[in-house]
Design a protein around this motif. Sequence first.
Motif, PDB file in Angstrom:
ATOM      1  N   GLY A  36      32.315  39.762  34.469  1.00  0.00           N
ATOM      2  CA  GLY A  36      31.712  40.885  35.165  1.00  0.00           C
ATOM      3  C   GLY A  36      31.293  41.818  34.423  1.00  0.00           C
ATOM      4  O   GLY A  36      31.562  42.126  33.166  1.00  0.00           O
ATOM      5  N   LEU A  37      30.012  42.494  34.717  1.00  0.00           N
ATOM      6  CA  LEU A  37      29.603  43.673  33.842  1.00  0.00           C
ATOM      7  C   LEU A  37      29.596  45.050  34.703  1.00  0.00           C
ATOM      8  O   LEU A  37      29.281  44.912  36.001  1.00  0.00           O
ATOM      9  CB  LEU A  37      27.909  43.294  33.929  1.00  0.00           C
ATOM     10  CG  LEU A  37      26.996  44.390  33.289  1.00  0.00           C
ATOM     11  CD1 LEU A  37      27.290  44.434  31.574  1.00  0.00           C
ATOM     12  CD2 LEU A  37      25.400  44.157  33.577  1.00  0.00           C
ATOM     13  N   ALA A  38      30.186  45.808  33.952  1.00  0.00           N
ATOM     14  CA  ALA A  38      30.191  47.251  34.396  1.00  0.00           C
ATOM     15  C   ALA A  38      28.948  47.974  34.328  1.00  0.00           C
ATOM     16  O   ALA A  38      28.644  48.242  33.098  1.00  0.00           O
ATOM     17  CB  ALA A  38      31.296  48.057  33.981  1.00  0.00           C
ATOM     18  N   THR A  39      28.226  48.755  35.186  1.00  0.00           N
ATOM     19  CA  THR A  39      26.927  49.637  35.049  1.00  0.00           C
ATOM     20  C   THR A  39      27.397  50.856  35.497  1.00  0.00           C
ATOM     21  O   THR A  39      27.489  50.914  36.738  1.00  0.00           O
ATOM     22  CB  THR A  39      25.832  48.658  35.657  1.00  0.00           C
ATOM     23  OG1 THR A  39      26.011  48.620  37.091  1.00  0.00           O
ATOM     24  CG2 THR A  39      25.531  47.583  34.897  1.00  0.00           C
ATOM     25  N   ASP A  40      27.403  51.997  34.820  1.00  0.00           N
ATOM     26  CA  ASP A  40      27.652  53.041  35.349  1.00  0.00           C
ATOM     27  C   ASP A  40      28.861  53.303  36.218  1.00  0.00           C
ATOM     28  O   ASP A  40      28.794  53.774  37.452  1.00  0.00           O
ATOM     29  CB  ASP A  40      26.421  53.872  36.071  1.00  0.00           C
ATOM     30  CG  ASP A  40      25.569  54.145  35.102  1.00  0.00           C
ATOM     31  OD1 ASP A  40      25.677  54.571  34.003  1.00  0.00           O
ATOM     32  OD2 ASP A  40      24.230  53.917  35.411  1.00  0.00           O
ATOM     33  N   GLY A  41      30.149  52.769  35.905  1.00  0.00           N
ATOM     34  CA  GLY A  41      31.027  52.534  36.728  1.00  0.00           C
ATOM     35  C   GLY A  41      31.246  51.895  37.694  1.00  0.00           C
ATOM     36  O   GLY A  41      32.233  51.508  38.449  1.00  0.00           O
ATOM     37  N   GLU A  42      30.167  50.780  38.023  1.00  0.00           N
ATOM     38  CA  GLU A  42      30.033  50.000  39.095  1.00  0.00           C
ATOM     39  C   GLU A  42      30.173  48.454  38.318  1.00  0.00           C
ATOM     40  O   GLU A  42      29.325  48.217  37.442  1.00  0.00           O
ATOM     41  CB  GLU A  42      28.939  50.009  40.186  1.00  0.00           C
ATOM     42  CG  GLU A  42      28.546  51.378  40.471  1.00  0.00           C
ATOM     43  CD  GLU A  42      29.515  51.527  41.831  1.00  0.00           C
ATOM     44  OE1 GLU A  42      30.188  50.895  42.589  1.00  0.00           O
ATOM     45  OE2 GLU A  42      29.833  52.979  41.865  1.00  0.00           O
ATOM     46  N   VAL A  43      31.258  47.745  39.019  1.00  0.00           N
ATOM     47  CA  VAL A  43      31.363  46.352  38.566  1.00  0.00           C
ATOM     48  C   VAL A  43      30.423  45.496  39.378  1.00  0.00           C
ATOM     49  O   VAL A  43      30.732  45.298  40.410  1.00  0.00           O
ATOM     50  CB  VAL A  43      32.870  45.968  38.479  1.00  0.00           C
ATOM     51  CG1 VAL A  43      32.942  44.462  37.811  1.00  0.00           C
ATOM     52  CG2 VAL A  43      33.579  46.939  37.760  1.00  0.00           C
ATOM     53  N   GLN A  44      29.777  44.741  38.575  1.00  0.00           N
ATOM     54  CA  GLN A  44      28.662  43.818  39.154  1.00  0.00           C
ATOM     55  C   GLN A  44      29.386  42.214  39.149  1.00  0.00           C
ATOM     56  O   GLN A  44      30.259  42.175  38.452  1.00  0.00           O
ATOM     57  CB  GLN A  44      27.314  43.535  38.234  1.00  0.00           C
ATOM     58  CG  GLN A  44      26.728  44.829  37.953  1.00  0.00           C
ATOM     59  CD  GLN A  44      26.174  45.735  39.358  1.00  0.00           C
ATOM     60  OE1 GLN A  44      25.865  44.728  40.341  1.00  0.00           O
ATOM     61  NE2 GLN A  44      26.135  46.889  39.231  1.00  0.00           N
ATOM     62  N   PRO A  45      28.972  41.497  39.993  1.00  0.00           N
ATOM     63  CA  PRO A  45      29.318  40.279  40.144  1.00  0.00           C
ATOM     64  C   PRO A  45      29.566  39.426  38.969  1.00  0.00           C
ATOM     65  O   PRO A  45      28.667  39.403  38.157  1.00  0.00           O
ATOM     66  CB  PRO A  45      28.626  39.271  41.360  1.00  0.00           C
ATOM     67  CG  PRO A  45      27.960  40.634  42.217  1.00  0.00           C
ATOM     68  CD  PRO A  45      27.882  41.430  41.003  1.00  0.00           C
ATOM     69  N   ASP A  46      30.432  38.534  38.698  1.00  0.00           N
ATOM     70  CA  ASP A  46      30.636  37.708  37.603  1.00  0.00           C
ATOM     71  C   ASP A  46      29.259  36.921  37.231  1.00  0.00           C
ATOM     72  O   ASP A  46      28.561  36.192  38.141  1.00  0.00           O
ATOM     73  CB  ASP A  46      31.803  36.735  37.573  1.00  0.00           C
ATOM     74  CG  ASP A  46      33.001  37.389  37.606  1.00  0.00           C
ATOM     75  OD1 ASP A  46      33.082  38.650  37.199  1.00  0.00           O
ATOM     76  OD2 ASP A  46      34.300  36.764  37.535  1.00  0.00           O
ATOM     77  N   SER A  47      28.827  36.796  35.925  1.00  0.00           N
ATOM     78  CA  SER A  47      27.359  36.140  35.489  1.00  0.00           C
ATOM     79  C   SER A  47      27.875  35.699  34.077  1.00  0.00           C
ATOM     80  O   SER A  47      28.847  36.041  33.454  1.00  0.00           O
ATOM     81  CB  SER A  47      26.395  36.950  35.782  1.00  0.00           C
ATOM     82  OG  SER A  47      26.115  37.415  37.103  1.00  0.00           O
TER      83      SER A  47
END
Length: 505
Positions: free
Chosen positions: A470-481
């Motif tokens: 998962g990638l965290a962007t500005d506190g929001e965790v994106q789906p695993d990639s």
Amino acid sequence: MVTPAVLPVVAAPRSDSPAWSSWLQRLDRTADRGLIWAAVAGGLVASGRGPLRRAGVRGILAAAATSTVAHALAKPLLPRSRPWSRRFPSAHAASSTAFVTGAAMESPVLGAALAPLAIGVSSARVSLGERTFADVAAGAVLGAGIATLTRRWWPVVRHAPARARPAGGAPALGDGAGLVIVANRSAGTPGPLETLGQIVAPVVGVGGDEDEEDPVAEVHAEIHAVLPKAQVVIPTPGEDFVVEVEAALDRPMVDGSATRAIGVAGGDGSVAALAGLAQRRHVPLVVLPEGTLNHFARDVGIDDSPSALAAARDGDAVLVDVGLVDITPAEGEERTVAFVNTASLGGYPDMVKLREDWEEQWGKWPSAAMALVRVLAEATPLVVELDGRRQSLWLLFVGNGGYQPRGMAPLSRPRLDARVLDVRYLRADVPFSRTRFMISVLAGTLARSRVYVANTRTRLSVRVVGPPVGLATDGEVQPDSERFVFRIAPKPVPVYRSREEIPRP
């Protein structure tokens, strides 16, 4: 050379006033074991105000470190035997000076207010005959020195607006006609407002129980007071509010005018989503700091919603870069996510979450340090290819713009339009890398450490070797990639902020 042990000293005379002597004794007792400074620090931390909270934390840490050094090192190494004094220097004076010096670094006004108390504690030791002036002076020098040294591992950050170029073409919105604002209620505590999934324009008659506080209703009132013709989108819970805002952009406004700007009332995650939309649609952005932490708004120089709305009314704006990351999942289509502050892989998302959970109580830097220790203790190495080069690492940080300080954890950024990515990572392929990292942090030598890499780039390609993450962007965790490409958007976005907050580029 004359050593401190043989310097002639004279005990200060005791006070002849019983009342004065009694008061000094009580003050002296409250300073035992740092009780008075622990109480002051507790009050400052409980205040909830950023500078005061940081002053309390830095002050008590400086006092604790000074007390340890005074008792464990200075006193055993510099003994002074005499009837009225146990050892040199005065630990009371040392810890008191350390606390006030540390607090003054974060809040000079507070430091000046606390200085008489520290002087009183030190003077009491002399007046009661427990220490000499030389003992107290040496303790004060020791305390001030150790407090100053805390800057090596905890930099003093002045939260001034970052620099950026003025956006000359941003329209003055006047009464708000042509402005669409999304009020993201998920960024705050839900209230009784039930008008969801609709557009309210003009912003009046939003409903709700007048006796109950509703953060969305309060935002409506603030918007209506400055920009009465603005349209407000209240997104449906669980739905992508960016889609709802895009739909609002594609249909005529209530008064038939075209959309000239978009806005968001929410935290950094909501701001990032709307900043990406503003970049795609080539419209300026209004940011109302109604989230929990509002890091981006503070960097821009937006202290509150009324000032941001006034800037939009008057057309005062600056150009701000937007970071983009193209995410390719193991299955599915590539998508692009915007970020205005930071993106991170590895243990960094967990560290950010812990830091934000603790930040309101302990301040940003102590919370970051505690979160980092916990995450590093539990992390497993992440194997990736950075621009085609294989690397094993613990944490990967990508900032939108160059953050400061370079040799420490990123705390602030001097510019909002630097047109670069700040890339930092902690290597896992060096023996004892985590231990060496922590030692470098404490010693203030991280900029020269082999295990910590920090540089700036205009583009970064990352491929995960192994399971998707998962990638965290500005506190929001994106789906695993498994593939990520970081870059800066081709054009900056105009963001409204008060002209008084715009420093010269």
